[in-house]
Design an enzyme around this catalytic site. Structure first.
Site, PDB file in Angstrom:
ATOM      1  N   GLU A  81       0.842  -1.197   0.000  1.00  0.00           N
ATOM      2  CA  GLU A  81       0.000   0.000   0.000  1.00  0.00           C
ATOM      3  C   GLU A  81       0.877   1.247   0.000  1.00  0.00           C
ATOM      4  O   GLU A  81       1.684   1.444   0.918  1.00  0.00           O
ATOM      5  CB  GLU A  81      -0.946  -0.011   1.204  1.00  0.00           C
ATOM      6  CG  GLU A  81      -2.003   1.058   1.120  1.00  0.00           C
ATOM      7  CD  GLU A  81      -3.136   0.853   2.114  1.00  0.00           C
ATOM      8  OE1 GLU A  81      -3.795   1.850   2.435  1.00  0.00           O
ATOM      9  OE2 GLU A  81      -3.351  -0.292   2.551  1.00  0.00           O
ATOM     10  N   LYS A 260      -8.344  -1.509  10.709  1.00  0.00           N
ATOM     11  CA  LYS A 260      -7.573  -1.862   9.518  1.00  0.00           C
ATOM     12  C   LYS A 260      -6.390  -0.915   9.371  1.00  0.00           C
ATOM     13  O   LYS A 260      -5.280  -1.323   9.015  1.00  0.00           O
ATOM     14  CB  LYS A 260      -8.466  -1.808   8.280  1.00  0.00           C
ATOM     15  CG  LYS A 260      -7.794  -2.280   6.990  1.00  0.00           C
ATOM     16  CD  LYS A 260      -7.115  -1.161   6.210  1.00  0.00           C
ATOM     17  CE  LYS A 260      -6.471  -1.670   4.936  1.00  0.00           C
ATOM     18  NZ  LYS A 260      -5.750  -0.606   4.211  1.00  0.00           N
ATOM     19  N   ASP A 276       3.669 -14.629  12.054  1.00  0.00           N
ATOM     20  CA  ASP A 276       2.369 -15.036  11.524  1.00  0.00           C
ATOM     21  C   ASP A 276       1.372 -13.891  11.678  1.00  0.00           C
ATOM     22  O   ASP A 276       0.742 -13.734  12.724  1.00  0.00           O
ATOM     23  CB  ASP A 276       1.891 -16.285  12.270  1.00  0.00           C
ATOM     24  CG  ASP A 276       0.616 -16.879  11.681  1.00  0.00           C
ATOM     25  OD1 ASP A 276      -0.040 -16.207  10.861  1.00  0.00           O
ATOM     26  OD2 ASP A 276       0.267 -18.013  12.053  1.00  0.00           O
ATOM     27  N   HIS A 375      -2.990  10.257  -0.531  1.00  0.00           N
ATOM     28  CA  HIS A 375      -2.893   9.161  -1.497  1.00  0.00           C
ATOM     29  C   HIS A 375      -2.650   9.660  -2.920  1.00  0.00           C
ATOM     30  O   HIS A 375      -2.196   8.894  -3.774  1.00  0.00           O
ATOM     31  CB  HIS A 375      -4.194   8.345  -1.491  1.00  0.00           C
ATOM     32  CG  HIS A 375      -4.321   7.420  -0.328  1.00  0.00           C
ATOM     33  ND1 HIS A 375      -3.955   6.097  -0.383  1.00  0.00           N
ATOM     34  CD2 HIS A 375      -4.769   7.631   0.927  1.00  0.00           C
ATOM     35  CE1 HIS A 375      -4.182   5.527   0.783  1.00  0.00           C
ATOM     36  NE2 HIS A 375      -4.675   6.438   1.595  1.00  0.00           N
TER      37      HIS A 375
END
Length: 422
Positions: A81, A260, A276, A375
């Site tokens: 990202e 998130k 993990d 972004h």
């Protein structure tokens, strides 16, 4: 050692690696390995997963100068990202100026369970199992004696009744390893004796990723002057960030995206250290719903008198510094080198601090310029590459896309053709 990171992002990839080596943050061996841009060796990959065809590469980046518990860390990120590294770097810089992060490892033990069913008398079975606790712990440790030599081992055992199941829980100090294999081995060794004591049947014996005995808390305080030079605007931004934090506590739709954003940074570091990430996410999302409603994992509060914005994040973080793929993947070895070879507790502290930093950057962007502003340039660059722009064409094409505010592949291709006609 204090390092001046000014201009680091403007250097070429090889110049960055050379810079790290010159500052003693990366060995010559690891500098040469990363310079070759080799992915996971196929002979190693074939031992890690079945039906291996190749290895998949993702960007391997660095976020400099994370100050955690008074120590500065250079943090490797693995992420696809575009804005994640820039956001984390921004947050790390701001929070370092305000004193950095404090992080506390409450405890570090893994939990597993043996699920028993068809138990004729759960109350009687519970009494028998608890009275045999010492013998059962010895039996568990005998199944994996090497952990005792390293100072770890089975620590406690408890029993809970849940509907038709009698659940026997085991807590394990796994030292530097994540502990899944050793815990599962111990639980399977206990199953026959638990069946005998309970007169029931063992359905399964397996660790839980809901590692509530491995909680880590990271906190920070941000001086409002670092939010804006304008005092009133800084106060307003902090108030909005506090409101955004509250919204994530009451609305699961917001909480999901809020969390998130936290894992944008956590996953990037967990991946870079060969751990993990699926287990870490599973435990954290369960923890987010522990009250019966899914909520935001972090909290931000404004102290108007001291003009500080306080952040706090608590997560289950059963991370490892040894075992699994950690000793197999040479890029993971480079990550531990960059971090200064942290042990498991130290690494867990860094990871939770990274999550809080990522959340800070996201909330500040959301309540000010909006998430898209950060972004735009990176999205335009991705479009330029997809359109087929060469290295020297990327910067002018990005400029055209931002000016035109047309963020799609067709616009990128059309603008690229016009640039080439000039």
């Amino acid at each position: 050692m204090k390092v001046n990171w000014t201009g680091f992002s403007k250097k070429t990839r090889l110049e960055r690696l050379d810079f790290l080596a010159q500052k003693g943050l990366l060995s010559k061996e690891k500098e040469e390995f990363l310079a070759k841009n080799e992915t996971l060796p196929l002979n190693v990959a074939e031992q890690m997963a079945e039906n291996t065809l190749a290895s998949l590469a993702l960007p391997y980046a660095l976020v400099p100068d994370f100050l955690v518990n008074g120590q500065t860390y250079q943090v490797p990120f693995v992420t696809e990202e575009p804005s994640v590294v820039a956001a984390a770097s921004f947050a790390a810089k701001i929070i370092k100026r305000s004193g950095g992060f404090n992080s506390l490892v409450h405890e570090r033990q893994m939990i597993g369970q043996v699920a028993l069913y068809q138990v004729p008398d759960q109350l009687e079975a519970r009494k028998k199992i608890l009275s045999a606790q010492a013998e059962l712990l010895d039996l568990a440790n005998a199944a994996y004696p090497s952990i005792l030599k390293r100072g770890g081992g089975a620590r406690s055992l408890w029993v809970e009744s849940k509907e038709d199941f009698l659940l026997v829980y085991l807590s394990l100090d796994s030292q530097e390893a994540m502990g899944a294999n050793m815990l599962n081995t111990m639980l399977e060794a206990l199953s026959p004796e638990l069946e005998r004591l309970s007169q029931g049947q063992s359905l399964m014996a397996i660790l839980s990723n809901y590692a509530t005995n491995s909680l880590v808390t990271a906190t920070c305080e941000v001086d409002l002057r670092y939010l804006s030079r304008n005092k009133e605007e800084a106060q307003e931004i902090a108030q909005k960030m506090e409101l955004a934090s509250r919204l994530a506590q009451i609305d699961p739709y917001r909480a999901s995206t809020h969390n998130k954003g936290i894992f944008n940074g956590i996953d990037a570091l967990v991946l870079a250290t060969g751990n993990d990430w699926r287990a870490i996410e599973a435990g954290a999302h369960t923890y987010a719903a522990r009250s019966g409603q899914y909520r935001g994992l972090s909290k931000w509060t404004l102290d108007p008198d001291q003009r500080k914005l306080r952040g706090e994040l608590t997560l289950p973080m059963p991370i490892a510094s040894k075992g699994g793929s950690i000793g197999l993947n040479p890029t993971v070895e480079a990550s531990f080198e960059l971090l200064g070879q942290p042990q498991a507790r130290e690494l867990a502290s860094i990871i939770v601090a990274v999550g809080l930093a990522q959340n800070f950057a996201a909330l500040k962007a959301l309540v000010t310029t909006g998430i898209q502003a950060g972004h735009m340039k990176l999205q335009a660059k991705s479009l330029a590459l997809q359109a087929g722009a060469q290295q020297e064409e990327i910067a002018p094409l990005v400029k055209e896309l931002i000016a035109g505010k047309n963020f799609n592949l067709q616009a990128a291709k059309e603008n690229l053709e016009k640039l080439r006609e000039k």
